[in-house]
Design a protein around this motif. Structure first.
Motif, short mmCIF file in Angstrom:
data_model
loop_
_atom_site.label_atom_id
_atom_site.label_comp_id
_atom_site.label_asym_id
_atom_site.label_seq_id
_atom_site.Cartn_x
_atom_site.Cartn_y
_atom_site.Cartn_z
N ARG A 20 2.17 11.20 -2.80
CA ARG A 20 1.64 11.80 -3.57
C ARG A 20 2.06 12.92 -4.20
N THR A 61 0.49 -1.22 0.12
CA THR A 61 0.26 0.15 -0.13
C THR A 61 0.27 1.52 0.12
N SER A 69 -10.89 -1.58 -4.41
CA SER A 69 -9.77 -1.86 -4.09
C SER A 69 -9.05 -0.83 -4.20
N ILE A 70 -7.82 -0.61 -2.99
CA ILE A 70 -6.72 -0.08 -3.48
C ILE A 70 -6.01 -0.24 -3.76
N ARG A 71 -5.06 0.97 -4.37
CA ARG A 71 -3.93 0.95 -5.10
C ARG A 71 -3.03 0.19 -4.61
N ARG A 72 -1.94 -0.67 -4.79
CA ARG A 72 -0.85 -1.65 -4.46
C ARG A 72 0.23 -0.64 -5.52
N TYR A 73 1.97 -1.06 -5.06
CA TYR A 73 2.87 -0.45 -5.05
C TYR A 73 3.57 -1.53 -5.64
N TYR A 133 -10.99 -1.95 -9.09
CA TYR A 133 -12.29 -0.61 -8.54
C TYR A 133 -12.85 -1.54 -7.12
N GLU A 136 1.63 6.60 -10.94
CA GLU A 136 0.41 6.48 -9.95
C GLU A 136 -0.21 5.18 -10.64
N ASP A 195 -2.46 2.04 -11.19
CA ASP A 195 -4.02 1.53 -11.69
C ASP A 195 -4.99 1.22 -9.70
N LYS A 196 -5.80 2.25 -10.23
CA LYS A 196 -6.45 1.71 -8.63
C LYS A 196 -8.14 0.74 -9.52
#
Length: 135
Positions: free
Chosen positions: A25, A9, A42-46, A40, A35, A37-38
């Motif tokens: 950010r 996260t 859910s949260i963005r993952r790195y 649907y 950045e 993709d998010k």
């Protein structure tokens, strides 16, 4: 991301990179970090590569590179242009040396003013430091 990438996260990314979430950010707004993709609902993952990228940005900043210069370095890294990176570093080195010369001049002037203040014990005479700043 590949299956070998660790999915983390933004909070974990920030912690691992030694910055706060707002820094992440900000780097995204500046185009220094993509950045993700998010999905649907859910949260963005790195990925761990994002941690390394943020650490690269911070390291370059500690060396005095501006964010625009960091962006240039990141572009140069993608095309492996060491010569251009060297030119940018030589330019930055010149700027650092100019700043050091300025700081040395400032130090010399302040040492002289502090010494003058220490020897001016007469209350009837204006403070040498304040008098020099009025000139």
């Amino acid at each position: 991301m590949t299956k070998t990438d660790v999915s983390i996260t933004i909070g974990v990314l920030a912690k691992r990179a030694g910055v706060n979430v707002e820094t992440i950010r900000f780097y995204q707004r500046k185009g220094l970090l993509a950045e993700p993709d998010k999905p649907y609902g859910s949260i963005r993952r790195y990925a761990d590569t994002d941690v390394a990228r943020v650490q690269f940005v911070k390291s370059a900043q500690r060396l005095g590179f501006s964010l625009d210069e960091v962006a240039d370095l990141l572009r140069l890294d993608q095309c492996a242009d060491c010569e251009q990176a060297r030119h940018l570093a030589e330019y930055k080195l010149g700027m650092v040396r100019e700043k050091l010369a300025d700081l040395t001049r400032m130090e010399t002037a302040l040492v002289q003013l502090v010494t003058a203040c220490q020897t001016a014990g007469n209350a009837e005479v204006s403070c040498p430091l304040i008098a020099s700043l009025k000139r």
